[in-house]
Design an enzyme around this catalytic site. Structure first.
Site, PDB file in Angstrom:
ATOM      1  CB  SER A  96      -0.963  -0.048   1.189  1.00  0.00           C
ATOM      2  OG  SER A  96      -1.916   0.966   1.128  1.00  0.00           O
ATOM      3  CG  ASP A 229      -2.593   3.964  -1.610  1.00  0.00           C
ATOM      4  OD1 ASP A 229      -3.280   3.812  -2.640  1.00  0.00           O
ATOM      5  OD2 ASP A 229      -2.691   3.220  -0.617  1.00  0.00           O
ATOM      6  CG  ASP A 231      -2.902  -0.671  -2.385  1.00  0.00           C
ATOM      7  OD1 ASP A 231      -2.949   0.507  -1.988  1.00  0.00           O
ATOM      8  OD2 ASP A 231      -3.550  -1.589  -1.847  1.00  0.00           O
ATOM      9  CG  ASP A 233      -6.055   0.755  -0.712  1.00  0.00           C
ATOM     10  OD1 ASP A 233      -5.177   1.646  -0.674  1.00  0.00           O
ATOM     11  OD2 ASP A 233      -6.067  -0.219   0.065  1.00  0.00           O
TER      12      ASP A 233
END
Length: 428
Positions: A96, A229, A231, A233
């Site tokens: 993340s 960010d 990833d 999400d």
């Protein structure tokens, strides 16, 4: 003592240290025992360790007779959507917002992050003897998954025309490099892109949702910006005056727009213990209740499903719009925000200014053997300052070896003093 691999957002660690190929292989075998002879989708962000971890994970899965569909670089919410479409399990290899040396393993099923009970079942199997399987699964490329995701998002926003709009995107050198620019351009926007490299050593480095000031300083005035960010999400916005619009403010604006549209369910918005009191006050004045949960988007989602709410999220930019997606999706959040701004016919800066933001400071204290949350002096001060009207949250991070101290109140100088004092005590 029982080993606990999963934290608040899957398994997370420094590659080669607390997260290894051997561990990924065991996760694959354990998950394979649970799945049986079905299929598992694997997606990943741009980190250099992603290929190695995917190979180990896939080896574990296929050794248990499970077919692996390799999606390549794809945001976490894209993999979640694909598992919903294909009614299957999925794994995302990503850490993340963490630095490049970190990586992680998140397990999904039918669009959702798996519950704690299933994480515990995977851990139990990892510590035991694996079943012997006589069928070997296959590894197949599933690069069409990207187009399936983009098509689904465009269908959701088929009424959104961004022609003539100028948008700036900070892709954090992460997974949204494969999706975000294409979607905004399909909808007619003129797009300026920053940090679009897929060099896994650059992911989140001084950019993206954890460093939104980068975009605020680099983009031109008059545009709307979005910082994702690693990833995909999370998202943080930047208004046309180049002010950062954090997750709490985005939630407030979305709540206003969805309420006017008649889409906000149960007059409830779900936040966390970190949600700013200013947002709570803003929502209360509009007849909307804020329900708080523990930190972590999976806990936000659990409460949303329990209460019937369809909007919730975190100040960090994890925002779930449940009638759009089953997980936090930075791209969907960004498009929904654009839609609300267009519908309300106001500037993003004006909408953001309507939502008060109480001074809030977070200090990270590195966890050591001496770190104790049961410190008597610490508890005494928390009780005293809470009685004075300051909101204080002390909690171990679920993704990093630190304890986070957050202090919120109306006097910024006093908030800083209290945060500093509590940090010193916790450091010992």
């Amino acid at each position: 003592m029982k080993v606990r691999y999963f934290g608040t957002d899957g398994i997370r660690g420094v590659f080669g240290d607390t997260l290894t190929d051997e561990l990924a292989f065991k996760v694959g075998k354990a998950l394979g025992e649970i799945v049986g002879e079905g299929k598992v989708l694997i997606g990943k962000d741009t980190r250099v360790s992603g290929d190695s971890l995917e190979a180990a994970l896939a080896a574990g899965l296929t050794s248990m007779g499970v077919d692996v569909l390799s999606c390549g670089i794809l945001p976490t919410p894209a993999v979640a959507l694909l598992t919903r479409i294909t009614r299957s399990y999925g794994v995302v290899i990503s850490a993340s917002h963490n630095p490049p040396e970190y990586n992680g393993i998140k397990v999904l099923k039918n669009g959702y992050k798996i519950p704690d009970e299933l994480e515990e079942e995977i851990e139990r199997r990892m510590e035991g003897e694996f079943q012997r399987r006589y069928v070997v699964g296959k590894i197949k490329s599933f690069r069409e998954g990207k187009d399936m995701y983009i098509g689904a998002v465009l269908e959701m926003f088929k009424d959104l025309d961004l022609s003539g709009k100028s948008v700036s995107l900070d892709l954090a050198n992460g997974a949204t490099t494969t999706t975000a620019k294409d979607v905004f351009e399909f909808l007619g926007a003129e797009v300026e892109v920053f940090n679009s490299s897929q060099d896994g050593l650059l992911i989140n480095q001084g950019c993206g949702a954890t460093h939104p000031k980068f975009l605020a300083e680099e983009m031109k005035r008059g545009r709307i910006g979005f910082s994702f960010d690693g990833d995909g999400d999370r998202v943080i916005a930047v208004d046309e005056e180049r002010n950062v619009v954090n997750g709490d403010k985005i939630i407030g604006i979305l709540a206003e727009g969805m309420m006017e549209e008649g889409r906000l369910r149960e007059s409830v918005v779900v936040g966390t213990i970190m949600t700013n009191g200013g947002l709570e006050e803003y929502l209360r004045k509009r007849g909307i209740e804020l329900v708080r949960t523990k930190v972590g988007d999976k806990y936000v989602l659990e409460e949303m499903l329990k209460s019937g709410a369809n909007l919730g999220g975190e100040r960090s930019g994890h925002i779930i719009i449940l009638d759009r997606s089953t997980t936090g999706d930075g791209l969907i959040t960004a498009l929904e925000l654009m839609r609300v701004v267009e519908r309300l016919k106001k500037n993003l800066s004006d909408l953001a200014k309507e939502i008060p933001d109480l001074p809030q400071i977070t200090r990270n204290v590195r966890r050591t053997e001496k770190t104790s949350l049961e410190n008597g002096r610490l508890r005494e001060l928390i009780e005293r300052y809470s009685a004075e009207g300051y909101r204080i949250v002390v909690r171990p991070s679920g993704t990093e070896p630190v304890v986070r101290i957050t202090v919120e109140g109306k006097d910024r100088n006093r908030v800083e003093e209290i945060a500093e004092e509590l940090s010193r005590i916790l450091e010992g």
